[in-house]
Design a protein around this motif. Structure first.
Motif: not given
Length: 235
Positions: A24-44
């Motif tokens: 969010a901080t990077a985006s607020a500075q006008g940067l493009t962003t990508l967040g990855l969570k390749p593996v996740a347990s505890g999903s609904r």
């Protein structure tokens, strides 16, 4: 394009809050962003398929937007260690498949800042032979360590930093996240603990997030600064 792997000293250390806030901080500075969570347990279970709350938080902070499958290609329902959740689902997690998928995503979706969030701590297993830490090792990614600030954090943080260095990776920065408000209540002792971390961890502190009544990227953003943005070497 700059990419980091985000790990924690333990489960619930605050990795997702830190990761989504940095995006969010990077985006607020006008940067493009990508967040990855390749593996996740505890999903609904949802009409669209399994959805993990951590991965959804990273999807929201990925700008321009990306699909959920891009953020979280391996999702499992039980809130247990991912390799056990995968086994219960009749699947096997494989380092090569994960690195190939993440590498392709980074290449096909170049962003100014990409953050890949692990699960639990540094040595959480992927399978009987491989661990989550093998992902950044295989990709040569610098690491951001989220330190859950509570009793015992000095040992957890220093051992994690030693393990990261022993695996040949760079600890690019660390973030303190107050997970136990009682630990932070004694201001003098809390300051002493932070001083030890700042003196002994071989990386700059990117910020300390206090215990927040309503934790979110908006409430945590004032407490964090971005790590250095550097070009990602070709995988």
């Amino acid at each position: 394009m700059s990419a980091y792997f985000v790990t924690g000293t333990d489960t619930d250390a605050g990795k997702t809050l830190v990761t989504s806030t940095l995006l969010a901080t990077a985006s607020a500075q006008g940067l493009t962003t990508l967040g990855l969570k390749p593996v996740a347990s505890g999903s609904r279970v949802t009409p669209e398929g399994l959805r993990n709350s951590d991965a959804l938080a990273l999807q929201v902070q990925s700008m321009p937007p990306v699909s959920y499958a891009t953020v979280n290609p391996w999702a499992f329902a039980p809130a247990i260690a991912p390799h056990l959740a995968a086994s219960e689902a009749g699947q096997a997690l494989n380092l090569c498949d994960i690195v190939t998928t993440v590498g392709a995503t980074l290449a096909q979706t170049p962003r100014d800042l990409s953050l890949i969030e692990g699960a639990g701590g540094w040595r959480v297993p992927l399978n009987d032979r491989e661990d989550f830490c093998d992902i950044p090792c295989a990709m040569g990614l610098p690491v951001i360590l989220v330190v859950g600030l509570k009793l015992g954090c000095l040992n957890h943080a220093r051992l994690s930093a030693e393990a990261i260095a022993a695996d040949g990776l760079t600890l690019a920065g660390w973030v303190g996240s107050v997970v136990d408000p009682a630990f932070a209540a004694e201001s003098a002792r809390f300051a002493d603990n932070l001083d030890v971390l700042k003196r002994t961890l071989p990386a700059p502190c990117l910020g300390v997030i206090p215990h927040l009544e309503q934790p979110s990227p908006e409430t945590a953003q004032p407490f964090l600064s971005l790590p250095p943005l550097r070009p990602l070497e070709t995988l």
